[in-house]
Write an enzyme that holds these catalytic residues in place. Sequence first.
Site, PDB file in Angstrom:
ATOM      1  N   ARG A 127       0.857  -1.192   0.000  1.00  0.00           N
ATOM      2  CA  ARG A 127       0.000   0.000   0.000  1.00  0.00           C
ATOM      3  C   ARG A 127       0.891   1.239   0.000  1.00  0.00           C
ATOM      4  O   ARG A 127       2.106   1.112   0.028  1.00  0.00           O
ATOM      5  CB  ARG A 127      -0.942  -0.016   1.198  1.00  0.00           C
ATOM      6  N   ASN A 165      -4.585   7.785   3.956  1.00  0.00           N
ATOM      7  CA  ASN A 165      -4.146   7.049   5.144  1.00  0.00           C
ATOM      8  C   ASN A 165      -2.643   7.213   5.329  1.00  0.00           C
ATOM      9  O   ASN A 165      -1.872   6.868   4.437  1.00  0.00           O
ATOM     10  CB  ASN A 165      -4.459   5.556   4.999  1.00  0.00           C
ATOM     11  N   GLU A 166      -2.275   7.780   6.450  1.00  0.00           N
ATOM     12  CA  GLU A 166      -0.859   7.885   6.818  1.00  0.00           C
ATOM     13  C   GLU A 166       0.002   8.313   5.632  1.00  0.00           C
ATOM     14  O   GLU A 166       0.887   7.579   5.176  1.00  0.00           O
ATOM     15  CB  GLU A 166      -0.366   6.569   7.398  1.00  0.00           C
ATOM     16  N   GLU A 319      -6.234   5.497  15.519  1.00  0.00           N
ATOM     17  CA  GLU A 319      -5.993   4.050  15.527  1.00  0.00           C
ATOM     18  C   GLU A 319      -5.157   3.682  16.744  1.00  0.00           C
ATOM     19  O   GLU A 319      -4.202   4.389  17.077  1.00  0.00           O
ATOM     20  CB  GLU A 319      -5.175   3.612  14.306  1.00  0.00           C
ATOM     21  N   GLU A 367      -2.002  -8.111   7.564  1.00  0.00           N
ATOM     22  CA  GLU A 367      -2.143  -7.822   9.000  1.00  0.00           C
ATOM     23  C   GLU A 367      -3.124  -8.751   9.699  1.00  0.00           C
ATOM     24  O   GLU A 367      -3.833  -8.355  10.610  1.00  0.00           O
ATOM     25  CB  GLU A 367      -2.538  -6.359   9.182  1.00  0.00           C
ATOM     26  N   HIS A 370      -2.809  -8.809  13.416  1.00  0.00           N
ATOM     27  CA  HIS A 370      -3.009  -7.573  14.194  1.00  0.00           C
ATOM     28  C   HIS A 370      -4.348  -7.692  14.938  1.00  0.00           C
ATOM     29  O   HIS A 370      -5.388  -7.948  14.325  1.00  0.00           O
ATOM     30  CB  HIS A 370      -3.015  -6.371  13.244  1.00  0.00           C
TER      31      HIS A 370
HETATM   32  C1  GAL Z   1      -1.564   1.836  10.687  1.00  0.00           C
HETATM   33  C2  GAL Z   1      -2.395   1.807   9.426  1.00  0.00           C
HETATM   34  C3  GAL Z   1      -3.496   0.781   9.506  1.00  0.00           C
HETATM   35  C4  GAL Z   1      -2.970  -0.520  10.029  1.00  0.00           C
HETATM   36  C5  GAL Z   1      -2.335  -0.283  11.363  1.00  0.00           C
HETATM   37  C6  GAL Z   1      -1.858  -1.514  12.066  1.00  0.00           C
HETATM   38  O1  GAL Z   1      -0.321   2.367  10.497  1.00  0.00           O
HETATM   39  O2  GAL Z   1      -2.957   3.053   9.151  1.00  0.00           O
HETATM   40  O3  GAL Z   1      -4.062   0.612   8.235  1.00  0.00           O
HETATM   41  O4  GAL Z   1      -2.072  -1.039   9.120  1.00  0.00           O
HETATM   42  O5  GAL Z   1      -1.256   0.590  11.188  1.00  0.00           O
HETATM   43  O6  GAL Z   1      -0.610  -1.933  11.689  1.00  0.00           O
END
Ligand code: GAL
Length: 729
Positions: A127, A165-166, A319, A367, A370
């Site tokens: 991504r 996003n980021e 997040e 992920e 996660h």
């Molecule tokens: C962030 C990201 C999310 C997800 C999260 C957990 O940096 O915006 O999409 O990847 O980390 O690793």
Amino acid sequence: MTIHPEDLLSAEERLKRLHERLGGIAYGGDYNPEQWPREVWLEDARLMQQAGVNLVTLAVFSWSRLEITDGVFDFGWLDDVMDLMHAHGIGVDLATPDAVPPAWLVEQHPDIMPERADGSIFGFGSRQHFDVSHPVYRAKSLALTEKMGERYAQHPALRMWHVGNEYGPTSYGPWAEKAFRTWLQRKYASLDELNQAWSTTVWGQHYTDWNQVRVPAQPRTWSNPSRRLDFHRFTSDSMLEHFKAERDILRRHSPDLPIVTNFMRFYKTNDYWAWAAEEDAAALDIYPDPREADAHVSAALNFDLMRSLRQGQPWMVMEQATGAVSQWSVNVSKLPGKMRLGSYQAIAQGADSILFFQWRQAKGGTERYHSAMVNHAGPNTRIFREVCELGQELKSLGGLTGTRSTAKVAIVFDWDCWWALELGNSPRSDLNYAQEVLRFYRPLFEANVTVDFVNANSDLSPYSLVIMPASYLLTDESAARFGKYVSDGGRLVVSYLSGVVDEDNTIRLGGYPGALRNVLGAWSEEMHPLAGEDEQVKLSTPDGGTSAASYWTEHLHAGTAEVLASYASGRLAGVPAVTRNAFGQGTALYLSARLDDDLHRLLLSEELHAAGVVPELDVPAGVQVRRRAGTKADGTARSFLLVLNHNDAPVQVDVHDGGTDLLSDRPVQGTVEVEANGVLILEEKVASWHWDWTRLRRQSSGRSRTRSAATSLEAGSWRSNGIGACTHC
Ligand code: GAL
């Protein structure tokens, strides 16, 4: 629709409305329903209600599912999810999915993929794979943003927008190069000016035509530091420009809704001061590593930075993880209670939103390990129970939204300094700017002193004490501003490697720290980093105290400044190391070395003491206290005291007059126990007074002090104690 700027709500009003519509603190997380069959969606909505979720972030990575192929859209599934959320009383934070250009777009335009400095190109399959300067990437993502704005602006579930996003990928490709040149042409009136700013007479780099000016791709040996600094600035600006383009489209469709993007902790690529100014709120993704016992300290720094980026306005945890992440070699889960404590820590430090990545743990993809609000095992788990408990608790804390904290101490945190310091080819290429800042933040955090972050352009008038850790790059204007702050009566603490270069990243001549020599009343003729990992030099004070320094030393000359400590061993023996200068109505302290922890803390204690700064409350070590205050709609004052026990054992805390414990709805006063990893959230009695700093000072002073960093505030004059005599710091 034409929007007139005077008709727009302020960012603060948009946030206020958001929280009114959500019924208080925002709670929820990223929701990726496209990864699941429809029957799961229904269960999700039901479980979200059970957990007290009121906001989910949708579509962050959905570009390929919304624009199936070039110009062919399928919004049907997203319509259904939006409707489902609305039917269950859950609001939506809708994302523009520009972080993931789809495979068909990359196939059509392979040069969308960002290029590394060495000319190699990233491959598809992850991504953030775009060069933000690519015209087709820009056009396609803006077109999709327009469509989403048109389609969903009026949807009753929509509460806010989440752009991208980021943001972060840096590209050295041809499109970035073209845009970099345009950026430079806007910045410099002529090529001569650029040649001057970049010191191109060094190593014969003189440019005679704009087309010769390239991105700082992989150099033969080392490359020009002024050029690389400009490239950092350009990279941040070019991504911000794209953010703003999407924001402006969405603003046209939804003038009253907040628009944000998500930031990362200690993220060097983007100048978040510039970014936050363009958003309705700072929003942070925060993943402290549970393996680090003091992870909450660097988290605290990031939280205070978020609170400061928009001058104290409430910010969002966009997040966090409920348990383990999947990005490290060993991904340890959070212990029971830690997710709750971390959430309240963010709230104590000004957040009004607690969101997670993500709602349901993925079954496949990168992920899949996660953690999430609903893990692989389903809802019958400790994590889901903790998620539900927190969701229920937050419902009683709506009164906190919109309230703010006040700080009398500021630390300078500046991206120009960060970039310039870490470019290499300096006396110390291993210097870590964020760690330098943390070194000054930590003792203040432990002393429960609320700290704001500021940059070189901030208004300094609210502060009694301003600290500049390695503020390497200062413009003439910002140097003058810090000087005026001191001459007007402020206290300034400056560490080594401050004020060394100007905005072009060229050295200020005549002795370091060039920009601050005058205010510090001292100057260095040579920098002497200490080579060995454990190398130390001794320090001594005029009254015979001893201490030590490591990592960095300087050949300092005290001009008008008083010498507080001198080097007592090594090649600089006898040379001043720490000075304090009276300048106008104020004072400026200079630390030319990395001082031993005890002395470092002691000097800061003395500065706090002299500046009249007191802790929020006197508490045992490992307990964090913050206060948030504001007014109700009817104008009456409210004040909340948040006490967080980061220890794995219960503690006794004297809350004095106390107030109402919002989590148990019971009155509390005097000494109370806060359980291990527990929190206490008190609404204080404020009926007879209006909240202000003077009152807080009165309240906190003159009380018995238990063992804590607060004791260091009693240090008084460290010279009269003698450095060696300090046993409690
Ligand atoms: C962030 C990201 C999310 C997800 C999260 C957990 O940096 O915006 O999409 O990847 O980390 O690793």
